[in-house]
Design a protein around this motif. Structure first.
Motif, PDB file in Angstrom:
ATOM      1  N   HIS A  13       0.807  -1.216   0.000  1.00 34.80           N
ATOM      2  CA  HIS A  13       0.000   0.000   0.000  1.00 34.80           C
ATOM      3  C   HIS A  13       0.847   1.276   0.000  1.00 34.80           C
ATOM      4  O   HIS A  13       0.302   2.377   0.009  1.00 34.80           O
ATOM      5  CB  HIS A  13      -0.970   0.012   1.181  1.00 34.80           C
ATOM      6  CG  HIS A  13      -0.354  -0.360   2.493  1.00 34.80           C
ATOM      7  ND1 HIS A  13       0.676   0.346   3.051  1.00 34.80           N
ATOM      8  CD2 HIS A  13      -0.637  -1.376   3.347  1.00 34.80           C
ATOM      9  CE1 HIS A  13       1.012  -0.218   4.204  1.00 34.80           C
ATOM     10  NE2 HIS A  13       0.241  -1.266   4.407  1.00 34.80           N
ATOM     11  N   GLY A  14       2.123   1.139  -0.028  1.00 37.24           N
ATOM     12  CA  GLY A  14       2.996   2.300  -0.120  1.00 37.24           C
ATOM     13  C   GLY A  14       3.575   2.778   1.190  1.00 37.24           C
ATOM     14  O   GLY A  14       4.451   3.656   1.204  1.00 37.24           O
ATOM     15  N   TRP A  15       3.110   2.210   2.299  1.00 45.17           N
ATOM     16  CA  TRP A  15       3.619   2.620   3.609  1.00 45.17           C
ATOM     17  C   TRP A  15       4.427   1.521   4.280  1.00 45.17           C
ATOM     18  O   TRP A  15       4.880   1.676   5.417  1.00 45.17           O
ATOM     19  CB  TRP A  15       2.463   3.057   4.508  1.00 45.17           C
ATOM     20  CG  TRP A  15       1.732   4.221   3.898  1.00 45.17           C
ATOM     21  CD1 TRP A  15       0.517   4.191   3.263  1.00 45.17           C
ATOM     22  CD2 TRP A  15       2.189   5.582   3.816  1.00 45.17           C
ATOM     23  NE1 TRP A  15       0.180   5.442   2.797  1.00 45.17           N
ATOM     24  CE2 TRP A  15       1.187   6.322   3.122  1.00 45.17           C
ATOM     25  CE3 TRP A  15       3.324   6.242   4.256  1.00 45.17           C
ATOM     26  CZ2 TRP A  15       1.303   7.688   2.865  1.00 45.17           C
ATOM     27  CZ3 TRP A  15       3.442   7.593   3.997  1.00 45.17           C
ATOM     28  CH2 TRP A  15       2.439   8.305   3.315  1.00 45.17           C
ATOM     29  N   ASN A  16       4.602   0.391   3.566  1.00 42.30           N
ATOM     30  CA  ASN A  16       5.481  -0.661   4.058  1.00 42.30           C
ATOM     31  C   ASN A  16       6.850  -0.555   3.402  1.00 42.30           C
ATOM     32  O   ASN A  16       7.511  -1.555   3.115  1.00 42.30           O
ATOM     33  CB  ASN A  16       4.870  -2.035   3.787  1.00 42.30           C
ATOM     34  CG  ASN A  16       3.810  -2.384   4.811  1.00 42.30           C
ATOM     35  OD1 ASN A  16       3.850  -1.902   5.940  1.00 42.30           O
ATOM     36  ND2 ASN A  16       2.856  -3.217   4.426  1.00 42.30           N
ATOM     37  N   VAL A  17       7.254   0.676   3.158  1.00 45.52           N
ATOM     38  CA  VAL A  17       8.579   0.969   2.634  1.00 45.52           C
ATOM     39  C   VAL A  17       9.010   2.308   3.223  1.00 45.52           C
ATOM     40  O   VAL A  17       8.198   3.225   3.337  1.00 45.52           O
ATOM     41  CB  VAL A  17       8.583   1.016   1.094  1.00 45.52           C
ATOM     42  CG1 VAL A  17       7.645   2.090   0.562  1.00 45.52           C
ATOM     43  CG2 VAL A  17       9.988   1.211   0.545  1.00 45.52           C
ATOM     44  N   PHE A  18      10.255   2.401   3.635  1.00 39.46           N
ATOM     45  CA  PHE A  18      10.808   3.660   4.133  1.00 39.46           C
ATOM     46  C   PHE A  18      11.792   4.212   3.116  1.00 39.46           C
ATOM     47  O   PHE A  18      12.620   3.471   2.566  1.00 39.46           O
ATOM     48  CB  PHE A  18      11.506   3.460   5.477  1.00 39.46           C
ATOM     49  CG  PHE A  18      10.565   3.457   6.658  1.00 39.46           C
ATOM     50  CD1 PHE A  18       9.227   3.804   6.517  1.00 39.46           C
ATOM     51  CD2 PHE A  18      11.029   3.117   7.922  1.00 39.46           C
ATOM     52  CE1 PHE A  18       8.362   3.804   7.596  1.00 39.46           C
ATOM     53  CE2 PHE A  18      10.175   3.114   9.017  1.00 39.46           C
ATOM     54  CZ  PHE A  18       8.835   3.466   8.854  1.00 39.46           C
ATOM     55  N   HIS A  19      11.687   5.512   2.876  1.00 37.87           N
ATOM     56  CA  HIS A  19      12.566   6.208   1.943  1.00 37.87           C
ATOM     57  C   HIS A  19      13.589   7.026   2.729  1.00 37.87           C
ATOM     58  O   HIS A  19      13.238   7.714   3.689  1.00 37.87           O
ATOM     59  CB  HIS A  19      11.751   7.131   1.037  1.00 37.87           C
ATOM     60  CG  HIS A  19      10.735   6.420   0.205  1.00 37.87           C
ATOM     61  ND1 HIS A  19      10.983   6.010  -1.086  1.00 37.87           N
ATOM     62  CD2 HIS A  19       9.456   6.039   0.480  1.00 37.87           C
ATOM     63  CE1 HIS A  19       9.916   5.410  -1.568  1.00 37.87           C
ATOM     64  NE2 HIS A  19       8.973   5.413  -0.651  1.00 37.87           N
ATOM     65  N   SER A  20      14.833   6.971   2.292  1.00 39.26           N
ATOM     66  CA  SER A  20      15.900   7.750   2.916  1.00 39.26           C
ATOM     67  C   SER A  20      16.221   8.969   2.054  1.00 39.26           C
ATOM     68  O   SER A  20      15.868   9.024   0.871  1.00 39.26           O
ATOM     69  CB  SER A  20      17.157   6.891   3.103  1.00 39.26           C
ATOM     70  OG  SER A  20      16.885   5.817   3.989  1.00 39.26           O
ATOM     71  N   ASP A  21      16.903   9.925   2.642  1.00 43.74           N
ATOM     72  CA  ASP A  21      17.213  11.172   1.938  1.00 43.74           C
ATOM     73  C   ASP A  21      18.092  10.957   0.710  1.00 43.74           C
ATOM     74  O   ASP A  21      18.055  11.747  -0.233  1.00 43.74           O
ATOM     75  CB  ASP A  21      17.895  12.159   2.889  1.00 43.74           C
ATOM     76  CG  ASP A  21      16.949  12.656   3.978  1.00 43.74           C
ATOM     77  OD1 ASP A  21      15.719  12.577   3.767  1.00 43.74           O
ATOM     78  OD2 ASP A  21      17.440  13.111   5.023  1.00 43.74           O
ATOM     79  N   ASP A  22      18.871   9.887   0.698  1.00 41.26           N
ATOM     80  CA  ASP A  22      19.758   9.631  -0.438  1.00 41.26           C
ATOM     81  C   ASP A  22      19.054   8.921  -1.594  1.00 41.26           C
ATOM     82  O   ASP A  22      19.684   8.544  -2.585  1.00 41.26           O
ATOM     83  CB  ASP A  22      20.983   8.829   0.004  1.00 41.26           C
ATOM     84  CG  ASP A  22      20.609   7.455   0.562  1.00 41.26           C
ATOM     85  OD1 ASP A  22      19.406   7.098   0.552  1.00 41.26           O
ATOM     86  OD2 ASP A  22      21.523   6.738   1.014  1.00 41.26           O
ATOM     87  N   GLY A  23      17.725   8.708  -1.445  1.00 43.85           N
ATOM     88  CA  GLY A  23      16.961   8.057  -2.500  1.00 43.85           C
ATOM     89  C   GLY A  23      16.812   6.557  -2.338  1.00 43.85           C
ATOM     90  O   GLY A  23      16.069   5.923  -3.092  1.00 43.85           O
ATOM     91  N   SER A  24      17.509   5.982  -1.378  1.00 41.44           N
ATOM     92  CA  SER A  24      17.385   4.544  -1.138  1.00 41.44           C
ATOM     93  C   SER A  24      16.091   4.248  -0.387  1.00 41.44           C
ATOM     94  O   SER A  24      15.445   5.151   0.151  1.00 41.44           O
ATOM     95  CB  SER A  24      18.585   4.027  -0.347  1.00 41.44           C
ATOM     96  OG  SER A  24      18.635   4.634   0.930  1.00 41.44           O
ATOM     97  N   MET A  25      15.705   2.994  -0.364  1.00 44.75           N
ATOM     98  CA  MET A  25      14.488   2.593   0.343  1.00 44.75           C
ATOM     99  C   MET A  25      14.684   1.224   0.969  1.00 44.75           C
ATOM    100  O   MET A  25      15.592   0.477   0.577  1.00 44.75           O
ATOM    101  CB  MET A  25      13.289   2.588  -0.605  1.00 44.75           C
ATOM    102  CG  MET A  25      13.354   1.577  -1.725  1.00 44.75           C
ATOM    103  SD  MET A  25      11.930   1.688  -2.860  1.00 44.75           S
ATOM    104  CE  MET A  25      12.346   3.174  -3.770  1.00 44.75           C
TER     105      MET A  25
END
Length: 326
Positions: free
Chosen positions: A207-219
Motif C-alpha cells: 500500500h505504499g507505507w510498508n517501505v521507508f525512503h531515505s534522503d539519499d533516495g534509497s528505500m
C-alpha cells in the motif's frame, strides 16, 4: 478471585528485551518502545550496537510454517542484495522464539531496522514502482521451502465474507449487496485461475507505507506478513486501492501517484493486458478483504466496526464496482 482467559497479551518491554539480549547477539538494550498493536505486535529497541525491530505474532494469526516461509523469503531477498528488513538469527541459529503467553504460544522474530520514513508523492511512487518490479523479478526465482496459504479466492474473499457477514445482519440490503458483489468478483477470479495470468510470490500489502525512503533516495521494504503466492496484479492493486479507497465518485479515482507507480513498474516488468484488466477487480477484492480483516480481528482490536464504518467502506465499494462495471 476470578480467572478470565486472555485473548491478547502486551508484554513488559524492558523485561522482553532483557530476555532477547540473552538469545540474540544485539548488545545491551538501552531504550525500547512498544510501537504498535497491528496485525502483530511491533517493538523497537536501541542497543549499544544499533537498532532492531521485534515482531511478536498474535496467537493463531500465522502457523509456524507460514512464518518460516516469510522469513526464508526475506533471507533469500537479502541474499539477492535487495533492500529489505531481514530476520536475524539467534545465537543458536534458530529464527523463531516461542513465548508462553496466557492466550497460548506466540512467536517472536527479530528484524533489522529500516531506516528512513514513509513518504508518498509522484517521485517516490515512481521509484517504488521500479523497486517492486525488481522485487517481483527476484521472487520469480524463489523456491519456497515451507508451506504457506495462497493469496487465492478462498483467502481474499471466502474467509473475509465469513468474518464480516455476522456484523451486517441488521443491514439486509448490505448483506445482499456484499454477497452479490463477492459472487461476481469470485467469478472473475475463477476466470483468472487458468494459469495464463502472472502468478507468483507476492508481498501482499504494497500500500505504499510498508517501505521507508531515505534522503539519499534509497528505500527499505518491510512487513511481509501478508506475503504468499498469488496474482501479481493483486499485489499491484493494493497500491491503487490505498490511493483511492475512501473516495466515492469516479472522477476522484484518477491518481497521479498510481500512474507513476504503474508506469515505472511496467517499464521494468511488462504486464499483459489481461493482468492489467484484473487490477480494478482486485481493488474491490481488497476492500472486502479489509472489512473481513477488521471484523475478524475485533476480539483483539475491539468492535469499532459500527454503522458509520460500514457506511464508508461500502459506499466506496459500491462506487468502485459501478465505475468499473464489476
Amino acid at each position: 478471585m476470578l480467572h478470565i482467559p486472555a485473548v491478547h497479551t502486551v508484554f513488559h518491554k524492558e523485561m522482553l528485551f532483557e530476555a532477547m539480549a540473552l538469545l540474540y547477539d544485539i548488545g545491551t538494550p538501552l531504550k525500547s518502545q512498544f510501537v504498535s498493536n497491528g496485525l502483530n505486535d511491533t517493538y523497537s529497541v536501541e542497543t549499544n550496537t544499533g537498532k532492531f525491530i521485534l515482531r511478536i505474532y498474535k496467537h493463531l494469526w500465522r502457523a509456524e510454517s507460514d512464518i518460516r516461509f516469510e522469513l526464508d523469503l526475506l533471507t533469500y531477498l537479502k541474499n539477492c542484495i535487495l533492500p529489505v528488513s531481514y530476520p536475524i538469527q539467534r545465537r543458536d541459529g534458530e529464527w523463531l522464539t516461542e513465548l508462553d503467553a496466557p492466550e497460548g504460544t506466540r512467536y517472536a522474530v527479530l528484524f533489522s531496522y529500516a531506516d528512513g520514513a514513509g513518504k508518498l508523492n509522484v517521485d517516490t511512487s515512481q521509484a517504488y514502482g521500479s523497486a517492486i518490479a525488481q522485487l517481483h523479478h527476484a521472487m520469480d526465482f524463489y523456491e519456497p521451502k515451507h508451506e504457506r496459504f495462497a493469496l487465492d479466492a478462498a483467502h481474499l474473499l471466502d474467509e473475509p465474507l465469513r468474518a464480516m457477514l455476522p456484523f451486517l445482519q441488521h443491514r439486509p440490503n448490505d448483506v445482499a449487496f456484499v454477497q452479490e458483489t463477492a459472487g461476481r468478483l469470485k467469478a472473475r477470479l475463477a476466470e483468472a485461475a487458468n494459469g495464463a495470468y502472472d502468478w507468483g510470490v507476492c508481498h501482499g500489502d504494497l500500500h505504499g507505507w510498508n517501505v521507508f525512503h531515505s534522503d539519499d533516495g534509497s528505500m527499505t521494504h518491510f512487513d511481509f506478513d501478508c506475503c504468499g503466492v498469488g496474482w501479481r496484479s493483486y499485489d499491484l492493486s493494493v497500491y491503487l486501492w490505498d490511493r483511492v479507497h475512501g473516495r466515492s465518485d469516479s472522477e476522484s479515482f484518477e491518481d497521479e501517484c498510481w500512474d507513476a507507480f504503474l508506469e515505472a513498474y511496467t517499464k521494468e516488468r511488462p504486464l499483459s493486458e489481461q493482468d492489467l484488466a484484473m487490477i480494478p477487480v482486485f481493488v474491490a477484492v481488497r476492500q472486502l478483504w479489509l472489512i473481513g480483516l477488521h471484523t475478524g480481528g475485533s476480539t483483539v482490536w475491539g468492535s469499532w466496526q459500527d454503522d458509520g464504518y460500514f457506511d464508508g467502506k461500502l459506499k466506496f465499494l459500491a462506487a468502485w464496482v459501478k465505475a468499473h462495471n464489476l
